[in-house]
Motif scaffolding. Structure first.
Motif, short mmCIF file in Angstrom:
data_model
loop_
_atom_site.label_atom_id
_atom_site.label_comp_id
_atom_site.label_asym_id
_atom_site.label_seq_id
_atom_site.Cartn_x
_atom_site.Cartn_y
_atom_site.Cartn_z
N ILE A 53 0.88 -1.16 0.00
CA ILE A 53 0.00 0.00 0.00
C ILE A 53 0.92 1.21 0.00
O ILE A 53 1.63 1.46 0.97
CB ILE A 53 -0.93 0.02 1.23
N GLY A 54 0.93 1.93 -1.13
CA GLY A 54 1.81 3.08 -1.29
C GLY A 54 1.41 4.25 -0.41
O GLY A 54 0.36 4.22 0.24
N PRO A 55 2.22 5.32 -0.39
CA PRO A 55 1.96 6.46 0.48
C PRO A 55 0.60 7.12 0.25
O PRO A 55 0.00 7.64 1.17
CB PRO A 55 3.09 7.44 0.16
N MET A 67 2.58 -11.43 2.63
CA MET A 67 3.45 -10.36 3.13
C MET A 67 2.80 -9.02 2.78
O MET A 67 2.05 -8.94 1.82
CB MET A 67 4.84 -10.41 2.47
N ALA A 68 3.17 -7.97 3.53
CA ALA A 68 2.65 -6.64 3.20
C ALA A 68 3.62 -5.56 3.65
O ALA A 68 4.27 -5.68 4.68
CB ALA A 68 1.29 -6.43 3.86
N ASP A 69 3.70 -4.51 2.83
CA ASP A 69 4.40 -3.27 3.16
C ASP A 69 3.34 -2.18 3.11
O ASP A 69 2.66 -2.02 2.09
CB ASP A 69 5.49 -2.94 2.14
N ILE A 70 3.21 -1.43 4.21
CA ILE A 70 2.20 -0.38 4.25
C ILE A 70 2.87 0.96 4.47
O ILE A 70 3.59 1.16 5.45
CB ILE A 70 1.14 -0.65 5.34
N GLU A 71 2.64 1.88 3.52
CA GLU A 71 3.11 3.26 3.63
C GLU A 71 1.95 4.22 3.78
O GLU A 71 2.12 5.33 4.25
CB GLU A 71 3.90 3.64 2.37
N GLY A 72 0.76 3.79 3.36
CA GLY A 72 -0.44 4.62 3.40
C GLY A 72 -1.31 4.31 4.59
O GLY A 72 -0.82 4.05 5.69
N LYS A 87 5.74 1.31 7.39
CA LYS A 87 6.67 2.42 7.14
C LYS A 87 6.27 3.64 7.97
O LYS A 87 5.15 3.72 8.47
CB LYS A 87 6.69 2.77 5.65
N GLU A 88 7.17 4.61 8.09
CA GLU A 88 6.94 5.76 8.96
C GLU A 88 5.74 6.60 8.56
O GLU A 88 5.12 7.25 9.40
CB GLU A 88 8.19 6.64 9.07
N SER A 89 5.35 6.58 7.29
CA SER A 89 4.21 7.37 6.83
C SER A 89 2.87 6.64 7.00
O SER A 89 1.82 7.20 6.72
CB SER A 89 4.40 7.73 5.35
N ALA A 90 2.91 5.40 7.49
CA ALA A 90 1.70 4.57 7.58
C ALA A 90 0.81 4.93 8.76
O ALA A 90 1.28 5.41 9.78
CB ALA A 90 2.10 3.10 7.67
N SER A 91 -0.48 4.62 8.59
CA SER A 91 -1.46 4.74 9.65
C SER A 91 -2.28 3.45 9.67
O SER A 91 -2.94 3.13 8.69
CB SER A 91 -2.37 5.94 9.41
N ILE A 92 -2.20 2.70 10.77
CA ILE A 92 -2.89 1.42 10.91
C ILE A 92 -3.88 1.53 12.06
O ILE A 92 -3.51 1.87 13.18
CB ILE A 92 -1.89 0.28 11.24
N ILE A 93 -5.15 1.22 11.77
CA ILE A 93 -6.19 1.23 12.79
C ILE A 93 -6.98 -0.07 12.65
O ILE A 93 -7.47 -0.38 11.56
CB ILE A 93 -7.15 2.43 12.62
N GLY A 94 -7.07 -0.85 13.73
CA GLY A 94 -7.87 -2.06 13.67
C GLY A 94 -7.26 -3.24 14.38
O GLY A 94 -6.76 -3.12 15.49
N GLU A 95 -7.25 -4.38 13.69
CA GLU A 95 -6.77 -5.64 14.25
C GLU A 95 -5.71 -6.22 13.33
O GLU A 95 -5.89 -6.26 12.11
CB GLU A 95 -7.94 -6.60 14.38
#
Length: 128
Positions: A53-55, A67-72, A87-95
């Motif tokens: 998930i890009g920025p 596998m996953a890389d999350i920037e967004g 990544k530092e720009s990521a926002s993760i909310i949930g489980e």
């Protein structure tokens, strides 16, 4: 003697699907290959490959992949069999249910997190 089958167009270009910035998808995506999302997905994503998930990308829904890389941005439930890189720009909310986790300083990580043991074989879907 020279019975080589010609490579498919997908094999020649690589097996990464891509949704570009500015694109919004309402619905579920199921893909056997790697996937890069720079747009917006409102729905669920399932893959045997890697999700990036890009920025500019965002997902509201459930994710199941290897596998996953999350920037967004991600909001929902994510199940990763191997490694989740945030990544530092990521926002993760949930489980979050993962095999391994990497979080860069500066990332927003507001989620409950379960790390699978080495003895756990694969991730079970909600239907199992």
């Amino acid at each position: 003697m020279f019975d080589k089958k010609p490579k498919s167009y997908t094999d020649l270009l690589g097996k990464t699907n891509r949704i570009v910035e500015g694109t919004t998808i309402h619905g579920d995506i199921i893909s056997p290959a790697d996937f890069r999302l720079d747009g917006e997905l409102i729905g669920n994503f399932t893959s045997n490959g890697k999700l990036v998930i890009g920025p500019a990308g965002s997902v509201k829904g459930d994710i199941i992949c290897n596998m996953a890389d999350i920037e967004g941005k991600f909001e929902g439930k994510i199940q990763i069999e191997d490694t989740l890189n945030i990544k530092e720009s990521a926002s993760i909310i949930g489980e979050v249910i993962i095999g391994k986790l990497s979080v860069e300083p500066g990332a927003t990580f507001n989620a409950s997190c379960v790390m699978l043991s080495n003895n756990t074989k694969g991730i079970k879907s909600a239907d199992e």
